[in-house]
Design an enzyme around this catalytic site. Structure first.
Site, short mmCIF file in Angstrom:
data_model
loop_
_atom_site.label_atom_id
_atom_site.label_comp_id
_atom_site.label_asym_id
_atom_site.label_seq_id
_atom_site.Cartn_x
_atom_site.Cartn_y
_atom_site.Cartn_z
N ASP A 60 1.05 -0.92 0.11
CA ASP A 60 -0.05 -0.11 -0.35
C ASP A 60 0.89 1.19 0.27
O ASP A 60 0.58 1.94 0.69
CB ASP A 60 -1.16 0.06 1.66
CG ASP A 60 -2.06 0.87 0.93
OD1 ASP A 60 -2.55 1.24 0.10
OD2 ASP A 60 -2.34 1.17 2.49
N HIS A 103 -2.10 1.78 12.14
CA HIS A 103 -2.07 0.10 11.60
C HIS A 103 -0.58 0.01 11.54
O HIS A 103 0.01 0.49 11.28
CB HIS A 103 -3.42 -0.19 10.30
CG HIS A 103 -3.02 0.95 9.30
ND1 HIS A 103 -3.94 2.01 9.20
CD2 HIS A 103 -1.91 0.74 8.45
CE1 HIS A 103 -3.63 2.29 7.51
NE2 HIS A 103 -2.20 1.66 7.23
N GLN A 167 -3.63 -4.74 6.91
CA GLN A 167 -2.90 -4.00 7.69
C GLN A 167 -4.19 -3.63 8.91
O GLN A 167 -4.97 -2.60 9.34
CB GLN A 167 -3.66 -2.20 6.75
CG GLN A 167 -2.54 -2.29 6.22
CD GLN A 167 -2.72 -1.03 5.29
OE1 GLN A 167 -3.88 -0.77 4.85
NE2 GLN A 167 -2.11 0.20 4.05
N ASP A 169 -5.61 -3.15 12.27
CA ASP A 169 -5.37 -1.80 13.10
C ASP A 169 -4.66 -1.61 14.38
O ASP A 169 -4.46 -2.66 15.17
CB ASP A 169 -7.22 -1.05 13.99
CG ASP A 169 -7.82 -1.00 12.67
OD1 ASP A 169 -7.18 -0.79 11.55
OD2 ASP A 169 -9.20 -0.78 12.46
N ARG A 197 3.63 14.36 9.87
CA ARG A 197 1.76 14.53 8.58
C ARG A 197 1.06 12.95 9.67
O ARG A 197 2.21 11.59 9.34
CB ARG A 197 2.18 14.36 7.29
CG ARG A 197 0.29 14.24 7.38
CD ARG A 197 -0.19 12.80 6.47
NE ARG A 197 -0.59 12.75 5.59
CZ ARG A 197 -1.78 11.52 4.99
NH1 ARG A 197 -1.38 10.19 5.49
NH2 ARG A 197 -2.36 11.70 4.02
N ASP A 199 -1.37 10.27 9.82
CA ASP A 199 -1.66 9.19 8.74
C ASP A 199 -3.28 9.09 9.67
O ASP A 199 -3.06 8.41 10.92
CB ASP A 199 -1.43 7.88 8.19
CG ASP A 199 -2.33 7.34 7.12
OD1 ASP A 199 -2.30 8.15 6.23
OD2 ASP A 199 -2.35 6.20 7.56
N GLU A 240 -4.51 14.12 8.77
CA GLU A 240 -5.36 13.65 7.85
C GLU A 240 -6.66 13.24 8.90
O GLU A 240 -7.01 12.99 8.96
CB GLU A 240 -5.30 12.44 7.35
CG GLU A 240 -5.49 12.08 6.53
CD GLU A 240 -5.35 10.48 5.82
OE1 GLU A 240 -5.95 10.58 4.29
OE2 GLU A 240 -4.81 10.29 6.50
N HIS A 305 -2.00 12.42 -2.80
CA HIS A 305 -1.42 11.28 -3.40
C HIS A 305 -2.40 9.84 -3.00
O HIS A 305 -2.09 8.84 -3.61
CB HIS A 305 -0.18 10.61 -2.29
CG HIS A 305 -0.59 10.18 -0.75
ND1 HIS A 305 -1.23 11.55 -0.09
CD2 HIS A 305 -0.71 9.62 0.00
CE1 HIS A 305 -0.90 11.14 1.64
NE2 HIS A 305 -0.97 9.93 0.92
N ASP A 306 -3.35 10.96 -2.78
CA ASP A 306 -4.82 9.17 -2.92
C ASP A 306 -6.37 10.13 -3.63
O ASP A 306 -5.58 10.48 -4.69
CB ASP A 306 -5.30 9.48 -1.27
CG ASP A 306 -4.69 9.01 -0.22
OD1 ASP A 306 -4.16 8.01 -0.46
OD2 ASP A 306 -4.95 9.15 0.68
#
Length: 542
Positions: A60, A103, A167, A169, A197, A199, A240, A305-306
């Site tokens: 990912d 995660h 991934q 949690d 940053r 996430d 985020e 980036h998403d």
């Protein structure tokens, strides 16, 4: 104002894996990035934000971490990271890294220990259940994962995952997990980064609330900010946070939680405005969002980036943007967003792309520029999901776009080779040689923005100029005033400034030369998709 450096910063987002290959193995790496920091400094960038470069299976994009304290070998080692930080400091560029603490990868040592032994101290690092339980947590990628619970045969239980099934949690309720997060922060802050940053910050708050309902879980941000500040007084936390606008205030607190909040709300309405060629959606968003406290700020961007997640729009508004910018089904993703970059959405129209960049830099908040945006890079829709916008940086018209000299057939990262946005048509080298290129114009905008602290530090007011296509903003700091205008339409327009004599204004950034304004005039001209930034001339006492 040193402690508030982020308010007048230009952040450049970099995916190390696709930026520049320094050792010819086909992967972008820290050595390649370090060797090209001068390019970023020349552009005017003052801070870089690095996507994950930690040890990872890279299923990912590196957000599936197996060791938060180690550089993945494909990107280099810790010595390479130190070299990057030292050179960045010499050039006056700060470095921000990812804190991926919601995660881990299922290959992480913690998870492997947890699944093997129910009595392991790592078992409680994750969230387990004998049967799938009802939970407020929903799949982040609903078209890929239909549940947040996955059975693990070795563990003999289900584990929870809001993101992909590989991934799991982390259990934020566990004090030992929070201590691990602090150790990660301490390590990178001591090494020299200027902040993180965070996430999936909103999901982390949900986990904290499960542990302790005090303050709805926001105590976690209090703790993280205090921890970071004690180790580096000017460290920033960029969260985020994709939530309704009215909830942003809680993430800011009184300026003691997140330093920067990602403004997804404004980003959604920016694209609605572009689709309509009307400023009203942006004006609406600016009026509805809460003001940040004195020691905090919004972070603003065009594309990240998403996917371009449009969840903050109504269903009708979202479909309006989709029809305009993602008419084909393969341009959409997760039943909510767009997986394209801006230039193809605007059909490669250089005027419009430049106008959107100027609009971004005029918004109240800290602007974030994604790698390649300065030259107008496109996407590769043959890549799955969000990887369409994660293609290799296009440096030149050489093999692989100058990204890497490796065999093109063996390259592990996508390179745009065909179409109007291929590397032989869109690249840094070619645009460096032209004064009228998007690269040259964007660099000029960045340097103008850095020279106008009124935008970064000042108070912003939306102006009514009698033209629905124009976003007009007034920025004031210590009595100094800057006006910014962006024409979102394809028609030349004239805007009215009844309270301002245009002759008192001086152009500081324009899309092209405009004729001199007559004394006493109260109207300003803008070309189709034009932009103008003007500063009020100072008044001198006789």
């Amino acid at each position: 104002m040193r402690s508030l450096w982020y308010r007048n910063a230009i952040i450049y987002q970099i995916d190390v894996s696709v930026f520049r290959d320094g050792n010819n193995d086909g992967w972008g790496d820290l050595q390649g990035l370090t060797a090209h920091l001068e390019y970023l400094r020349g552009l005017g960038v003052t801070c870089i934000w690095l996507s994950p470069f930690y040890q990872s299976p890279f299923r990912d994009g590196g957000y599936d971490v197996t060791d938060h304290l180690a550089v993945d070998p494909r990107f280099g080692d810790l010595a390479d990271m130190v070299a990057l930080l030292e050179k960045a400091e010499e050039l006056g560029i700060r470095v921000m890294v990812e804190l991926v603490a919601h995660h881990t990868s299922d290959q992480h040592r913690w998870f492997q220990e947890a699944r093997r032994d129910r009595n392991s101290p790592y078992r409680d690092y994750y969230v387990w259940a004998d049967e799938p339980e009802e939970t407020h947590v929903k799949p982040i990628f609903p078209t890929v994962e239909d549940s947040v619970w996955t059975w693990d045969e070795e563990a003999g239980q289900y584990y929870r995952h809001a993101f992909y099934s590989h991934q799991p949690d982390l259990n934020i309720a566990n004090p030992a997990v929070r201590a691990e997060i602090e150790d990660i922060m301490s390590f990178w802050l001591r090494l020299g980064v200027s902040g993180f940053r965070i996430d999936a910050a909103g999901h982390m708050i949900d986990g904290a609330k499960e542990a302790d309902p005090r303050d709805d879980g926001f105590w976690l941000l209090n703790d993280l900010r205090a921890f970071a500040t004690l180790r580096r007084s000017d460290a920033v936390l960029l969260g985020e946070v994709d939530v309704p606008a009215e909830d942003y205030a809680r993430y800011f607190g009184k300026g003691h939680r997140l330093t920067l909040v990602s403004n997804f709300f404004l980003n959604n309405f920016l694209f609605l405005a572009l689709a309509r060629e009307r400023a009203e959606p942006i004006e609406r968003a600016l009026r509805e969002q809460p003001d940040p406290p004195e020691r905090a700020q919004y972070a603003v961007w065009v594309r990240n980036h998403d996917e371009l997640d449009l969840e903050r729009l109504s269903e009708a508004e979202r479909e309006e943007v989709m029809q305009r910018f993602a008419p084909d089904e393969d341009m959409r993703v997760y039943n909510r967003g767009i997986r394209r970059r801006l230039p193809p959405m605007l059909d490669g129209d250089q005027r419009r792309i430049a106008q959107v960049h100027a609009l971004l830099f005029s918004l109240p908040g800290t602007p974030i520029l994604r790698y390649g945006e300065e030259i107008g890079m496109g996407e590769d829709l043959s890549q799955k999901e969000r990887h369409a916008v994660r293609t290799a940086m296009q440096w030149s018209d050489e093999v692989n776009g100058g990204f890497s000299p490796a065999d093109p057939d063996s390259l592990p990262v996508p390179v745009i080779r065909e179409g109007p946005f291929a590397y032989d048509k869109v690249n840094i080298y070619e645009q460096t040689l032209r004064d009228d290129s998007l690269l040259a114009r964007t660099g000029k905008m960045i340097r103008a923005r850095l020279g106008m602290p009124e935008i970064g530090y000042g108070e912003c007011t939306v102006m009514d100029v009698g033209c629905p296509a124009v976003l007009a903003l007034r920025h004031e700091l210590d009595g100094q005033v800057v006006f910014t205008f962006a024409n979102l339409s394809g028609q030349d327009v004239e805007v009215g400034l009844p309270d301002v004599e245009v002759g008192e204004l001086r152009d500081m950034l324009v899309d092209g030369p405009y004729p001199p304004q007559q004394n006493g005039a109260h109207a300003l001209k803008l070309r189709a998709y034009g932009y103008r930034w003007l500063r009020q001339r100072p008044c001198f006492a006789p």
